[in-house]
Design an enzyme around this catalytic site. Structure first.
Site, PDB file in Angstrom:
ATOM      1  N   TYR A 176      10.232  -4.344 -10.112  1.00 38.64           N
ATOM      2  CA  TYR A 176      11.545  -4.838  -9.690  1.00 38.64           C
ATOM      3  C   TYR A 176      12.256  -5.614 -10.795  1.00 38.64           C
ATOM      4  CZ  TYR A 176      10.950  -3.599  -4.798  1.00 38.64           C
ATOM      5  OH  TYR A 176      10.808  -2.917  -3.626  1.00 38.64           O
TER       6      TYR A 176
ATOM      7  N   LYS B 298      -3.405  -3.146  -6.413  1.00 38.15           N
ATOM      8  CA  LYS B 298      -3.792  -1.766  -6.712  1.00 38.15           C
ATOM      9  C   LYS B 298      -4.541  -1.746  -8.043  1.00 38.15           C
ATOM     10  CE  LYS B 298      -3.727   2.543  -5.565  1.00 38.15           C
ATOM     11  NZ  LYS B 298      -4.617   3.017  -4.495  1.00 38.15           N
TER      12      LYS B 298
ATOM     13  N   ASP C 151      -3.823   0.357  -0.530  1.00 37.91           N
ATOM     14  CA  ASP C 151      -3.848   1.421   0.484  1.00 37.91           C
ATOM     15  C   ASP C 151      -4.788   1.052   1.636  1.00 37.91           C
ATOM     16  OD1 ASP C 151      -5.420   1.608  -1.790  1.00 37.91           O
ATOM     17  OD2 ASP C 151      -5.881   3.711  -1.554  1.00 37.91           O
TER      18      ASP C 151
ATOM     19  N   ASP D 240       6.944  -5.591  -0.694  1.00 37.60           N
ATOM     20  CA  ASP D 240       8.114  -5.006  -0.026  1.00 37.60           C
ATOM     21  C   ASP D 240       7.652  -4.045   1.071  1.00 37.60           C
ATOM     22  OD1 ASP D 240      10.727  -4.494   0.482  1.00 37.60           O
ATOM     23  OD2 ASP D 240      11.173  -3.510  -1.419  1.00 37.60           O
TER      24      ASP D 240
END
Ligand code: NAP
Length: 415
Positions: free
Chosen positions: A160, A227, A280, A304
């Site tokens: 971002y 992640k 995930d 987000d």
């Protein structure tokens, strides 16, 4: 004090001050608000009545908010010829605590998003989103009440940060050239390229805020969502730095999940558990084992995604509040957008801004007012007289408009 061309500083109010790392809130604080675009005015009209009623009931006239309208978005552009006047940023800096409705993101404007501009300019580095279920609200899962989490999402960096190069441009070619020739990367010609910066300083200050929040709000764990198995040096480092904050700065108040065996499988009294989950897996964990999670810390993009997924799990965006928090300054806001098709129809749910106000009162230490708003909202939902979005998910509900829902919340505070 800054000078204001468009806004008027209300007389009789005092400034909130930030001193020695703490807010000092007077009995009559000046709080700037941005009404918001689209459904913003409908929502604000209902919300401000709820806030004033809660403060009056909680403190019997000894405390009162002096609201100061500041401008951003379409209203600002129409009235003052600018989407985001500098003085709006000055007001948030000066008065420290502000609240806003949703803003239209101008298409083709000079910046990507007013919200991103506010967060980055004022260094509001944590986007904080509590997600819980309110009894009676319809939800897509069988036991929505098991989810009660507070998400701390990094708000300044990650993908971002806006460092992107369009495919086919000389800039993209230059970056690709450097990465291919100097760094040995394999990138196809004519690729678009985005950069993901993740810094130790910004990762650590977010984790620090999340742990402090967990400790002061009686939460039992902080989970780092990342992640890092794939993006080892960005997401993986975010995880490492998160654990470092816990072990180096909060050693006597935290315990790592991996060390629980040494304590009989449970956190010793007064300590919170620090754990991490791969992004995930986190999505399925929230659905399958929601009660095992309390405070969560994530980078910008994952935050987000998980915020909206979590809000959906407990019944949707209409009751999802948020805050953008920096050091000694905060802007509280609805997490939804302007929902323009409902503008000026007295139809939309004001709950998201109203619950953002609850977060604001808690941030100010006005916990009695915050508790009254929550009580009023819970009572209003139980009465079954709710806005369309809640009514369509509830078995025996009567749909009411924005202002009547606000009235129901105010009446509910006294029950
Ligand atoms: P949106 O305004 O959030 O609306 C999408 C849908 O969400 C609405 O049609 C409605 O669903 C539901 N919804 C939104 N607010 C609700 C509320 N208060 N109560 C009940 N349901 C609510 O998203 P959008 O249409 O994609 O975006 C519109 C504008 O808002 C864009 O300019 C966007 O950039 C901006 N935006 C601003 C912010 C912000 O200021 N923080 C955040 C997101 C988007 P139903 O139609 O099913 O009733």
């Amino acid at each position: 004090m800054a000078t204001y061309r468009f806004a008027t500083v209300p007389s009789g109010g005092d400034r909130i001050v930030y001193q020695d790392g703490a807010l000092r809130v007077p009995a009559n604080p000046i709080i700037p608000f941005i009404e918001g675009d689209g459904t913003g005015p409908d929502i604000w009209r209902a919300s401000v009545r709820v806030f004033d009623a809660a403060v009056a009931l909680a403190y019997g006239g000894e405390r009162r908010v002096h609201w100061m309208e500041i401008f951003a978005g379409e209203k600002s552009n129409t009235q003052h010829g600018t989407w985001l006047p500098d003085e709006t940023l000055d007001a948030v800096r000066e008065f420290r605590v502000a609240i806003k409705g949703p803003l239209t993101t101008p298409v083709g404007g000079g910046f990507r998003s007013l919200n991103v501009a506010l967060r980055q300019t004022l260094d509001l580095y944590a986007t904080v989103r509590p997600v819980r279920w309110f009894e009676g609200v319809g939800a897509p899962v069988k036991e929505p009440g098991k989810l009660d989490i507070v998400i701390f999402r990094e708000a300044i960096e990650d993908v971002y940060a806006g460092i992107e190069y369009k495919a086919g441009t000389p800039e993209a070619a230059k970056v690709r050239d450097f990465l291919v020739r100097e760094m040995g990367a394999e990138i196809l010609d004519q690729s678009a390229i985005g950069i993901k910066p993740v810094s130790e300083f910004r990762s650590k200050r977010l984790m620090r805020m999340a742990i402090e929040y967990a400790l002061t709000h009686g939460r039992d764990s902080v989970t780092i969502m990342h992640k890092g198995n794939i993006q080892k040096f960005t997401e993986g480092a975010f995880r490492t730095w998160g654990y470092e904050v816990a072990t180096q700065e909060f050693a006597d108040r935290t315990v790592n999940e991996a060390d629980l065996d040494q304590h009989g499988g449970h956190a010793p009294a007064g300590r919170i558990v620090i754990k991490d989950r791969i992004a995930d897996a986190m999505f399925q964990q929230l659905l399958l084992r929601p009660s095992e999670y309390s405070v969560m810390v994530t980078q910008n993009l994952n935050g987000d995604y998980i915020s909206d997924a979590a809000a959906a799990q407990v019944g949707g965006l209409g009751l999802a509040p948020g805050a953008n928090i920096g050091d000694g300054v905060a802007v509280f806001e609805a997490t939804h957008g302007t929902a323009p098709k409902y503008a000026n129809k007295n139809k939309i749910n004001p709950g998201s801004v109203i619950l953002s106000g609850v977060m604001m009162f808690e941030f100010m230490g006005w916990t009695e007012a915050a508790a009254l708003v929550v009580k009023g909202l819970e009572t209003a939902i139980r009465s079954g007289k709710v806005t369309y979005d809640l009514a369509r998910q509830m078995a025996y509900a009567t749909e009411v408009g924005t202002s009547a829902f606000g009235d129901g919340i105010i009446a509910g505070m006294r029950k």
